[in-house]
Design a protein around this motif. Structure first.
Motif, PDB file in Angstrom:
ATOM      1  N   PRO A  20       0.835  -1.207   0.000  1.00 28.25           N
ATOM      2  CA  PRO A  20       0.000   0.000   0.000  1.00 28.25           C
ATOM      3  C   PRO A  20       0.865   1.250   0.000  1.00 28.25           C
ATOM      4  O   PRO A  20       1.836   1.340   0.734  1.00 28.25           O
ATOM      5  CB  PRO A  20      -0.802  -0.092   1.288  1.00 28.25           C
ATOM      6  CG  PRO A  20      -0.594  -1.459   1.828  1.00 28.25           C
ATOM      7  CD  PRO A  20       0.634  -2.005   1.185  1.00 28.25           C
ATOM      8  N   GLY A  21       0.509   2.213  -0.847  1.00 27.63           N
ATOM      9  CA  GLY A  21       1.227   3.478  -0.883  1.00 27.63           C
ATOM     10  C   GLY A  21       2.542   3.396  -1.618  1.00 27.63           C
ATOM     11  O   GLY A  21       3.319   4.339  -1.605  1.00 27.63           O
ATOM     12  N   ALA A  22       2.833   2.283  -2.262  1.00 27.33           N
ATOM     13  CA  ALA A  22       4.095   2.159  -2.987  1.00 27.33           C
ATOM     14  C   ALA A  22       4.130   3.182  -4.101  1.00 27.33           C
ATOM     15  O   ALA A  22       3.150   3.415  -4.785  1.00 27.33           O
ATOM     16  CB  ALA A  22       4.245   0.750  -3.543  1.00 27.33           C
ATOM     17  N   GLY A  23       5.258   3.798  -4.299  1.00 30.30           N
ATOM     18  CA  GLY A  23       5.404   4.810  -5.343  1.00 30.30           C
ATOM     19  C   GLY A  23       5.089   6.211  -4.861  1.00 30.30           C
ATOM     20  O   GLY A  23       5.355   7.176  -5.547  1.00 30.30           O
ATOM     21  N   ARG A  24       4.522   6.349  -3.682  1.00 28.64           N
ATOM     22  CA  ARG A  24       4.216   7.676  -3.145  1.00 28.64           C
ATOM     23  C   ARG A  24       5.396   8.174  -2.329  1.00 28.64           C
ATOM     24  O   ARG A  24       6.072   7.400  -1.675  1.00 28.64           O
ATOM     25  CB  ARG A  24       2.999   7.638  -2.229  1.00 28.64           C
ATOM     26  CG  ARG A  24       1.730   7.401  -2.947  1.00 28.64           C
ATOM     27  CD  ARG A  24       0.589   7.671  -2.013  1.00 28.64           C
ATOM     28  NE  ARG A  24      -0.455   6.694  -2.261  1.00 28.64           N
ATOM     29  CZ  ARG A  24      -1.381   6.369  -1.414  1.00 28.64           C
ATOM     30  NH1 ARG A  24      -1.417   6.915  -0.233  1.00 28.64           N
ATOM     31  NH2 ARG A  24      -2.304   5.487  -1.718  1.00 28.64           N
ATOM     32  N   THR A  25       5.599   9.457  -2.363  1.00 25.62           N
ATOM     33  CA  THR A  25       6.635  10.042  -1.517  1.00 25.62           C
ATOM     34  C   THR A  25       6.002  10.438  -0.202  1.00 25.62           C
ATOM     35  O   THR A  25       4.821  10.764  -0.143  1.00 25.62           O
ATOM     36  CB  THR A  25       7.261  11.286  -2.181  1.00 25.62           C
ATOM     37  OG1 THR A  25       6.226  12.222  -2.436  1.00 25.62           O
ATOM     38  CG2 THR A  25       7.963  10.918  -3.473  1.00 25.62           C
ATOM     39  N   GLU A  26       6.767  10.406   0.847  1.00 32.65           N
ATOM     40  CA  GLU A  26       6.268  10.789   2.158  1.00 32.65           C
ATOM     41  C   GLU A  26       6.201  12.314   2.218  1.00 32.65           C
ATOM     42  O   GLU A  26       7.145  13.001   1.852  1.00 32.65           O
ATOM     43  CB  GLU A  26       7.189  10.257   3.265  1.00 32.65           C
ATOM     44  CG  GLU A  26       7.259   8.744   3.303  1.00 32.65           C
ATOM     45  CD  GLU A  26       5.930   8.096   3.626  1.00 32.65           C
ATOM     46  OE1 GLU A  26       5.177   8.638   4.461  1.00 32.65           O
ATOM     47  OE2 GLU A  26       5.627   7.056   3.027  1.00 32.65           O
ATOM     48  N   VAL A  27       5.073  12.847   2.664  1.00 35.82           N
ATOM     49  CA  VAL A  27       4.862  14.283   2.746  1.00 35.82           C
ATOM     50  C   VAL A  27       4.609  14.638   4.197  1.00 35.82           C
ATOM     51  O   VAL A  27       3.800  14.008   4.864  1.00 35.82           O
ATOM     52  CB  VAL A  27       3.665  14.726   1.872  1.00 35.82           C
ATOM     53  CG1 VAL A  27       3.452  16.213   1.973  1.00 35.82           C
ATOM     54  CG2 VAL A  27       3.890  14.326   0.429  1.00 35.82           C
ATOM     55  N   SER A  28       5.310  15.657   4.668  1.00 29.14           N
ATOM     56  CA  SER A  28       5.181  16.037   6.070  1.00 29.14           C
ATOM     57  C   SER A  28       3.972  16.935   6.326  1.00 29.14           C
ATOM     58  O   SER A  28       3.527  17.054   7.455  1.00 29.14           O
ATOM     59  CB  SER A  28       6.454  16.733   6.545  1.00 29.14           C
ATOM     60  OG  SER A  28       6.665  17.901   5.783  1.00 29.14           O
ATOM     61  N   GLU A  29       3.434  17.595   5.286  1.00 31.62           N
ATOM     62  CA  GLU A  29       2.294  18.492   5.472  1.00 31.62           C
ATOM     63  C   GLU A  29       0.991  17.696   5.473  1.00 31.62           C
ATOM     64  O   GLU A  29       0.836  16.762   4.707  1.00 31.62           O
ATOM     65  CB  GLU A  29       2.227  19.506   4.333  1.00 31.62           C
ATOM     66  CG  GLU A  29       3.381  20.470   4.311  1.00 31.62           C
ATOM     67  CD  GLU A  29       3.219  21.456   3.169  1.00 31.62           C
ATOM     68  OE1 GLU A  29       2.124  22.034   3.065  1.00 31.62           O
ATOM     69  OE2 GLU A  29       4.164  21.624   2.413  1.00 31.62           O
ATOM     70  N   PRO A  30       0.025  18.097   6.309  1.00 30.87           N
ATOM     71  CA  PRO A  30      -1.276  17.418   6.286  1.00 30.87           C
ATOM     72  C   PRO A  30      -2.006  17.712   4.977  1.00 30.87           C
ATOM     73  O   PRO A  30      -1.779  18.737   4.338  1.00 30.87           O
ATOM     74  CB  PRO A  30      -2.016  18.001   7.483  1.00 30.87           C
ATOM     75  CG  PRO A  30      -1.280  19.217   7.876  1.00 30.87           C
ATOM     76  CD  PRO A  30       0.114  19.105   7.335  1.00 30.87           C
TER      77      PRO A  30
END
Length: 159
Positions: A20-30
């Motif tokens: 799940p969520g593969a390929g997405r970058t982690e984002v610190s903003e809500p």
């Protein structure tokens, strides 16, 4: 941790091996702060018009010509009343300025009605849209006298 090092994130795999969520970058903003929200002028006009009409002592809104056209429009089958009649707005990204034209009932203190309309319009627009209302200008364009409605219903008599 140094800059070149990457932090590994533990991820669960589905039964089919997908992550799940593969390929997405982690984002610190809500999510609520990513992107832009724009509010159309007509939205603010309708909110302000409704809020102004809620105040006791407000008989109608708009100038003479707009009220006349509105009365014709209201009588057309399927026609809806124009809630924004008598309201003009300027809407920016974070602020709004509002102009309201009122017809007040005879006998009510105009300064009190104007103050109540101003407060109610500001509160409604700010609460619903999140915009800061910098000003609400009130123009009282007419006073509704007792008996004015009977004359309108009777029509014009021709001799």
């Amino acid at each position: 941790m140094t800059a070149p090092q990457e932090q590994t994130v533990a991820r669960r795999e589905h039964a089919d091996g997908a992550v799940p969520g593969a390929g997405r970058t982690e984002v610190s903003e809500p999510a609520g702060t990513r992107g832009r929200t724009s509010i159309a002028d007509t939205v603010v006009v309708k909110i302000a018009g409704r809020a102004a009409r809620e105040i006791p002592g407000v008989h109608d809104m708009g100038g003479g010509l707009s009220r006349t056209l509105g009365a014709v429009r209201d009588r057309v089958p399927g026609g809806r009343p124009d809630i924004g009649r008598g309201v003009k707005v300027e809407v920016g990204e974070r602020q709004a300025a509002i102009d309201v034209e009122l017809v007040v009932e005879y006998g009510v203190p105009v300064p009190d009605v104007a103050r109540d309309v101003r407060e109610n319009v500001m509160a409604a627009v700010e609460r619903i849209t999140g915009l800061e209302v910098v000003e609400v200008n009130i123009a009282v364009t007419d006073v509704h006298l007792p008996g004015d409605d009977e004359e309108d219903k009777a029509g014009v008599r021709v001799a």
